[in-house]
Design a protein around this motif. Structure first.
Motif, PDB file in Angstrom:
ATOM      1  N   LYS A  62      -9.906  12.514  -6.020  1.00 26.90           N
ATOM      2  CA  LYS A  62      -8.763  13.324  -5.492  1.00 26.90           C
ATOM      3  C   LYS A  62      -7.393  12.927  -6.003  1.00 26.90           C
ATOM      4  N   VAL A  63      -6.706  13.822  -5.746  1.00 27.69           N
ATOM      5  CA  VAL A  63      -5.209  13.525  -6.178  1.00 27.69           C
ATOM      6  C   VAL A  63      -4.438  12.474  -5.627  1.00 27.69           C
ATOM      7  N   SER A  64      -4.923  11.767  -4.575  1.00 29.00           N
ATOM      8  CA  SER A  64      -4.472  10.841  -3.763  1.00 29.00           C
ATOM      9  C   SER A  64      -4.965   9.467  -4.335  1.00 29.00           C
ATOM     10  N   ASP A  65      -5.976   9.454  -4.983  1.00 32.03           N
ATOM     11  CA  ASP A  65      -6.780   8.366  -5.551  1.00 32.03           C
ATOM     12  C   ASP A  65      -5.742   7.285  -6.292  1.00 32.03           C
ATOM     13  N   ILE A  66      -6.181   6.123  -6.257  1.00 33.64           N
ATOM     14  CA  ILE A  66      -5.391   5.404  -7.113  1.00 33.64           C
ATOM     15  C   ILE A  66      -5.912   5.122  -8.374  1.00 33.64           C
ATOM     16  N   PRO A  67      -4.997   5.534  -9.207  1.00 30.04           N
ATOM     17  CA  PRO A  67      -5.701   6.051 -10.899  1.00 30.04           C
ATOM     18  C   PRO A  67      -6.048   4.903 -11.617  1.00 30.04           C
ATOM     19  N   TRP A  68      -5.599   3.608 -11.418  1.00 32.91           N
ATOM     20  CA  TRP A  68      -5.918   2.738 -12.343  1.00 32.91           C
ATOM     21  C   TRP A  68      -5.555   1.170 -11.709  1.00 32.91           C
ATOM     22  N   ASN A  69      -5.948   0.079 -12.547  1.00 32.68           N
ATOM     23  CA  ASN A  69      -5.655  -1.135 -11.806  1.00 32.68           C
ATOM     24  C   ASN A  69      -4.128  -1.335 -11.518  1.00 32.68           C
ATOM     25  N   PHE A  70      -3.897  -2.467 -10.615  1.00 36.38           N
ATOM     26  CA  PHE A  70      -2.610  -2.907 -10.266  1.00 36.38           C
ATOM     27  C   PHE A  70      -1.912  -1.889  -9.697  1.00 36.38           C
ATOM     28  N   GLU A  71      -2.237  -0.988  -8.868  1.00 34.20           N
ATOM     29  CA  GLU A  71      -1.416  -0.311  -7.966  1.00 34.20           C
ATOM     30  C   GLU A  71      -0.957  -1.250  -6.881  1.00 34.20           C
ATOM     31  N   LYS A  72       0.397  -1.123  -6.187  1.00 31.05           N
ATOM     32  CA  LYS A  72       0.692  -1.944  -5.245  1.00 31.05           C
ATOM     33  C   LYS A  72       1.011  -1.087  -3.848  1.00 31.05           C
ATOM     34  N   PHE A  73       0.521  -1.626  -2.710  1.00 31.06           N
ATOM     35  CA  PHE A  73       1.348  -0.949  -1.529  1.00 31.06           C
ATOM     36  C   PHE A  73       2.038  -1.878  -0.770  1.00 31.06           C
ATOM     37  N   LEU A  74       3.255  -1.642  -0.485  1.00 32.66           N
ATOM     38  CA  LEU A  74       4.131  -2.586   0.588  1.00 32.66           C
ATOM     39  C   LEU A  74       3.962  -1.775   1.882  1.00 32.66           C
ATOM     40  N   ILE A  75       3.847  -2.987   2.786  1.00 30.14           N
ATOM     41  CA  ILE A  75       3.347  -2.599   4.135  1.00 30.14           C
ATOM     42  C   ILE A  75       4.194  -3.337   5.097  1.00 30.14           C
ATOM     43  N   THR A  76       4.797  -2.640   6.070  1.00 31.50           N
ATOM     44  CA  THR A  76       5.944  -3.416   6.951  1.00 31.50           C
ATOM     45  C   THR A  76       5.129  -4.518   7.817  1.00 31.50           C
ATOM     46  N   ALA A  77       6.126  -5.442   8.332  1.00 28.25           N
ATOM     47  CA  ALA A  77       5.664  -6.487   9.118  1.00 28.25           C
ATOM     48  C   ALA A  77       4.596  -5.989  10.509  1.00 28.25           C
ATOM     49  N   ASP A  78       5.086  -4.496  10.714  1.00 20.67           N
ATOM     50  CA  ASP A  78       4.303  -3.918  12.003  1.00 20.67           C
ATOM     51  C   ASP A  78       2.980  -3.387  11.322  1.00 20.67           C
ATOM     52  N   VAL A 131      10.016  -2.878  -6.730  1.00 21.76           N
ATOM     53  CA  VAL A 131       9.351  -3.725  -5.724  1.00 21.76           C
ATOM     54  C   VAL A 131       9.976  -4.813  -5.135  1.00 21.76           C
ATOM     55  N   GLU A 132      10.561  -5.579  -5.851  1.00 19.77           N
ATOM     56  CA  GLU A 132      11.373  -6.718  -5.263  1.00 19.77           C
ATOM     57  C   GLU A 132      12.509  -6.373  -4.613  1.00 19.77           C
ATOM     58  N   GLU A 133      13.469  -5.087  -5.017  1.00 22.84           N
ATOM     59  CA  GLU A 133      14.306  -4.716  -4.254  1.00 22.84           C
ATOM     60  C   GLU A 133      13.942  -3.970  -2.811  1.00 22.84           C
ATOM     61  N   ASP A 134      12.750  -3.565  -2.712  1.00 20.02           N
ATOM     62  CA  ASP A 134      12.242  -2.862  -1.529  1.00 20.02           C
ATOM     63  C   ASP A 134      11.865  -4.245  -0.441  1.00 20.02           C
ATOM     64  N   ILE A 135      11.230  -5.039  -1.238  1.00 19.59           N
ATOM     65  CA  ILE A 135      10.661  -6.257  -0.429  1.00 19.59           C
ATOM     66  C   ILE A 135      12.087  -6.917   0.454  1.00 19.59           C
ATOM     67  N   LEU A 136      13.032  -7.086  -0.352  1.00 19.84           N
ATOM     68  CA  LEU A 136      14.331  -7.658   0.094  1.00 19.84           C
ATOM     69  C   LEU A 136      14.739  -6.708   1.191  1.00 19.84           C
ATOM     70  N   GLN A 137      14.920  -5.413   1.003  1.00 23.87           N
ATOM     71  CA  GLN A 137      15.168  -4.459   1.962  1.00 23.87           C
ATOM     72  C   GLN A 137      14.503  -4.787   3.378  1.00 23.87           C
ATOM     73  N   MET A 138      13.176  -4.913   3.211  1.00 19.99           N
ATOM     74  CA  MET A 138      12.497  -5.185   4.299  1.00 19.99           C
ATOM     75  C   MET A 138      12.445  -6.426   5.230  1.00 19.99           C
ATOM     76  N   LEU A 139      12.725  -7.386   4.318  1.00 15.45           N
ATOM     77  CA  LEU A 139      13.006  -8.739   5.065  1.00 15.45           C
ATOM     78  C   LEU A 139      14.238  -9.004   5.602  1.00 15.45           C
TER      79      LEU A 139
END
Length: 130
Positions: free
Chosen positions: A90-106, A122-130
């Motif tokens: 499917k087009v939504s599939d993970i196409p290869w290794n090392f894909e990452k998902f960032l999840i909120t604390a909720d 990725v680091e910038e987004d984590i900082l934004q969430m923290l």
């Protein structure tokens, strides 16, 4: 984990053998593979590493089905079909290794990063969430 582990943040690692059959080891061998083979050099993860899962296809783990449904892949091009070991594709599939998902604390999916996403983003987004 070294950068953000002092905060309310953690990484969760999941092994999968659906991409070129690159992870054929049994679950009890995964930590030794990480330590001695890939990446090797004595690497010991500072985060939980779970048992092997299927992230695509008929037997995909419900967690990954939820993540992919919540954060559809923005580039619907799937890699070399000969090296993909699941069906249906499917087009939504993970196409290869090392894909990452960032999840909120909720527990809400926030962003999805493919293999080529700059780690700085990725680091910038984590900082934004923290």
């Amino acid at each position: 984990m070294e950068m953000f582990g002092d905060n309310t943040f953690t990484v969760l690692g999941f092994s999968c053998n659906q991409f070129g059959l690159q992870s054929p080891e049994a679950n009890h061998e995964t930590l030794n593979v990480l330590k001695y083979v890939r990446p090797g050099g004595g690497f010991v993860p500072k985060f939980p590493v779970f048992g092997k899962v299927e992230v695509n296809g008929l037997n995909e783990d419900p967690l990954f089905a939820y993540l992919k449904e919540s954060l559809p892949f923005v580039n619907p091009v799937i890699g070399d079909i000969k090296k993909l070991y699941w069906s249906p594709i499917k087009v939504s599939d993970i196409p290869w290794n090392f894909e990452k998902f960032l999840i909120t604390a909720d527990g809400l999916p926030f962003r999805r990063y493919d293999l080529h996403s700059p780690i700085k983003k990725v680091e910038e987004d984590i900082l934004q969430m923290l």
